[in-house]
Design a protein around this motif. Structure first.
Motif, PDB file in Angstrom:
ATOM      1  N   UNK A 195     -17.650  15.045  13.587  1.00 27.84           N
ATOM      2  CA  UNK A 195     -18.487  14.578  14.693  1.00 27.84           C
ATOM      3  C   UNK A 195     -18.119  13.147  15.084  1.00 27.84           C
ATOM      4  N   UNK A 196     -17.940  12.280  14.088  1.00 25.65           N
ATOM      5  CA  UNK A 196     -17.573  10.900  14.388  1.00 25.65           C
ATOM      6  C   UNK A 196     -16.176  10.833  15.012  1.00 25.65           C
ATOM      7  N   UNK A 197     -15.251  11.629  14.483  1.00 29.25           N
ATOM      8  CA  UNK A 197     -13.901  11.642  15.034  1.00 29.25           C
ATOM      9  C   UNK A 197     -13.851  12.121  16.469  1.00 29.25           C
ATOM     10  N   UNK A 198     -14.574  13.194  16.747  1.00 29.54           N
ATOM     11  CA  UNK A 198     -14.634  13.715  18.120  1.00 29.54           C
ATOM     12  C   UNK A 198     -15.256  12.678  19.045  1.00 29.54           C
ATOM     13  N   UNK A 199     -16.354  12.091  18.598  1.00 22.38           N
ATOM     14  CA  UNK A 199     -17.050  11.125  19.446  1.00 22.38           C
ATOM     15  C   UNK A 199     -16.169   9.929  19.769  1.00 22.38           C
ATOM     16  N   UNK A 200     -15.615   9.300  18.759  1.00 22.87           N
ATOM     17  CA  UNK A 200     -14.811   8.099  18.985  1.00 22.87           C
ATOM     18  C   UNK A 200     -13.518   8.449  19.716  1.00 22.87           C
ATOM     19  N   UNK A 201     -12.936   9.592  19.411  1.00 22.12           N
ATOM     20  CA  UNK A 201     -11.725  10.014  20.124  1.00 22.12           C
ATOM     21  C   UNK A 201     -11.976  10.223  21.598  1.00 22.12           C
ATOM     22  N   UNK A 202     -13.042  10.916  21.920  1.00 20.19           N
ATOM     23  CA  UNK A 202     -13.376  11.150  23.326  1.00 20.19           C
ATOM     24  C   UNK A 202     -13.732   9.834  24.012  1.00 20.19           C
ATOM     25  N   UNK A 203     -14.470   8.976  23.318  1.00 21.44           N
ATOM     26  CA  UNK A 203     -14.814   7.664  23.863  1.00 21.44           C
ATOM     27  C   UNK A 203     -13.540   6.884  24.207  1.00 21.44           C
TER      28      UNK A 203
ATOM     29  N   UNK B 239     -26.139  18.315   5.036  1.00 19.62           N
ATOM     30  CA  UNK B 239     -25.297  17.867   3.924  1.00 19.62           C
ATOM     31  C   UNK B 239     -23.866  18.401   3.933  1.00 19.62           C
ATOM     32  N   UNK B 240     -23.250  18.467   5.089  1.00 17.46           N
ATOM     33  CA  UNK B 240     -21.829  18.839   5.167  1.00 17.46           C
ATOM     34  C   UNK B 240     -21.035  17.601   5.563  1.00 17.46           C
ATOM     35  N   UNK B 241     -20.444  16.987   4.591  1.00 14.46           N
ATOM     36  CA  UNK B 241     -19.693  15.752   4.785  1.00 14.46           C
ATOM     37  C   UNK B 241     -18.513  15.949   5.735  1.00 14.46           C
ATOM     38  N   UNK B 242     -17.846  17.096   5.626  1.00 10.19           N
ATOM     39  CA  UNK B 242     -16.682  17.357   6.465  1.00 10.19           C
ATOM     40  C   UNK B 242     -17.027  17.334   7.943  1.00 10.19           C
ATOM     41  N   UNK B 243     -18.220  17.818   8.297  1.00 11.31           N
ATOM     42  CA  UNK B 243     -18.585  17.823   9.711  1.00 11.31           C
ATOM     43  C   UNK B 243     -19.039  16.442  10.198  1.00 11.31           C
ATOM     44  N   UNK B 244     -19.541  15.602   9.310  1.00 14.86           N
ATOM     45  CA  UNK B 244     -19.860  14.223   9.697  1.00 14.86           C
ATOM     46  C   UNK B 244     -18.585  13.542  10.174  1.00 14.86           C
ATOM     47  N   UNK B 245     -17.514  13.716   9.415  1.00 12.52           N
ATOM     48  CA  UNK B 245     -16.222  13.141   9.798  1.00 12.52           C
ATOM     49  C   UNK B 245     -15.767  13.725  11.136  1.00 12.52           C
TER      50      UNK B 245
ATOM     51  N   UNK C 186     -23.509   3.486  17.877  1.00 17.35           N
ATOM     52  CA  UNK C 186     -24.804   3.575  17.190  1.00 17.35           C
ATOM     53  C   UNK C 186     -25.364   4.996  17.272  1.00 17.35           C
ATOM     54  N   UNK C 187     -25.265   5.606  18.456  1.00 19.25           N
ATOM     55  CA  UNK C 187     -25.776   6.967  18.637  1.00 19.25           C
ATOM     56  C   UNK C 187     -24.970   7.969  17.814  1.00 19.25           C
ATOM     57  N   UNK C 188     -23.658   7.796  17.731  1.00 16.59           N
ATOM     58  CA  UNK C 188     -22.830   8.703  16.938  1.00 16.59           C
ATOM     59  C   UNK C 188     -23.192   8.621  15.456  1.00 16.59           C
ATOM     60  N   UNK C 189     -23.486   7.432  14.969  1.00  9.07           N
ATOM     61  CA  UNK C 189     -23.914   7.279  13.575  1.00  9.07           C
ATOM     62  C   UNK C 189     -25.278   7.917  13.344  1.00  9.07           C
ATOM     63  N   UNK C 190     -26.183   7.732  14.284  1.00  5.69           N
ATOM     64  CA  UNK C 190     -27.505   8.368  14.167  1.00  5.69           C
ATOM     65  C   UNK C 190     -27.356   9.888  14.177  1.00  5.69           C
ATOM     66  N   UNK C 191     -26.542  10.401  15.108  1.00  6.20           N
ATOM     67  CA  UNK C 191     -26.338  11.844  15.213  1.00  6.20           C
ATOM     68  C   UNK C 191     -25.735  12.429  13.938  1.00  6.20           C
TER      69      UNK C 191
END
Length: 192
Positions: free
Chosen positions: A37-45, A29-35, A14-19
């Motif tokens: 950030x989510x990838x880094x977060x879930x990968x590290x998790x 508005x940089x779509x590439x960095x949204x991917x 939930x926090x990664x989606x909010x972030x």
């Protein structure tokens, strides 16, 4: 998996989606960095959850931060602001993935991280501060004259500047300047 781990995974996702979507994408508005950030977060998790014993937790955290630091040093496309979002995504995934008996202090730290990024990157905070790299169509060697020229052209108060290039052959000056929008006036000569 323990109930505490599942709670932390839910908090982290939930926090990664909010972030990434609620804070970063809505403002920048940089779509590439949204991917990213989510990838880094879930990968590290995922890595922290699988490897997260008390014995390897500290080494794991430092190692992941080190790898991302190296990636950052080799990338010229992201700003310091985006680095902050990267490290927030990484920290949230790491905190949520490590074993704990009580998920709520970790959840509180994740919320604190989101609140700090929301406030620090809010458009109203330092809204008049600007940063530009400016190429002037004449070579200006005198710092006082350069400051006045920049203030006039940018319509603001010059906080600091660094002359990056003075080209006397082509009659140009390249300047990295930080300024504040508003009344064009000169600040004290000691500020540079």
């Amino acid at each position: 998996m323990t109930p505490q781990t599942l709670i932390l995974i839910g908090i982290d996702l939930a926090a990664a989606l909010v972030l990434s979507l609620g804070l970063y994408y809505r403002r920048h508005h940089r779509r590439d960095l949204v991917v990213a950030f989510l990838g880094v977060n879930v990968g590290v998790l995922a890595v922290a959850t699988v490897l997260g014993t008390a014995e390897v937790a500290l080494g794991l955290g430092l190692g992941i931060f080190g790898v991302l630091s190296i990636i950052r040093l080799r990338s010229s496309e992201i700003s310091q602001r985006e680095v902050a979002y990267y490290f927030a995504a990484l920290a949230m995934g790491l905190m949520a993935g490590l074993p704990t008996t009580d998920p709520w202090p970790v959840g509180g730290l994740i919320v604190l991280l989101l609140v700090v990024l929301w406030a620090a990157d809010h458009p109203a905070v330092l809204a008049r501060s600007r940063h530009q790299v400016v190429r002037l169509d004449r070579a200006i060697a005198d710092e006082g004259e350069l400051r006045d020229e920049l203030a006039e052209r940018l319509g603001g108060q010059i906080a600091s500047f660094t002359m990056q290039e003075l080209d006397l052959v082509n009659d140009t000056t390249l300047v990295d300047v930080r300024y504040r929008l508003g009344a064009s006036r000169r600040v004290s000569a000691g500020v540079r």
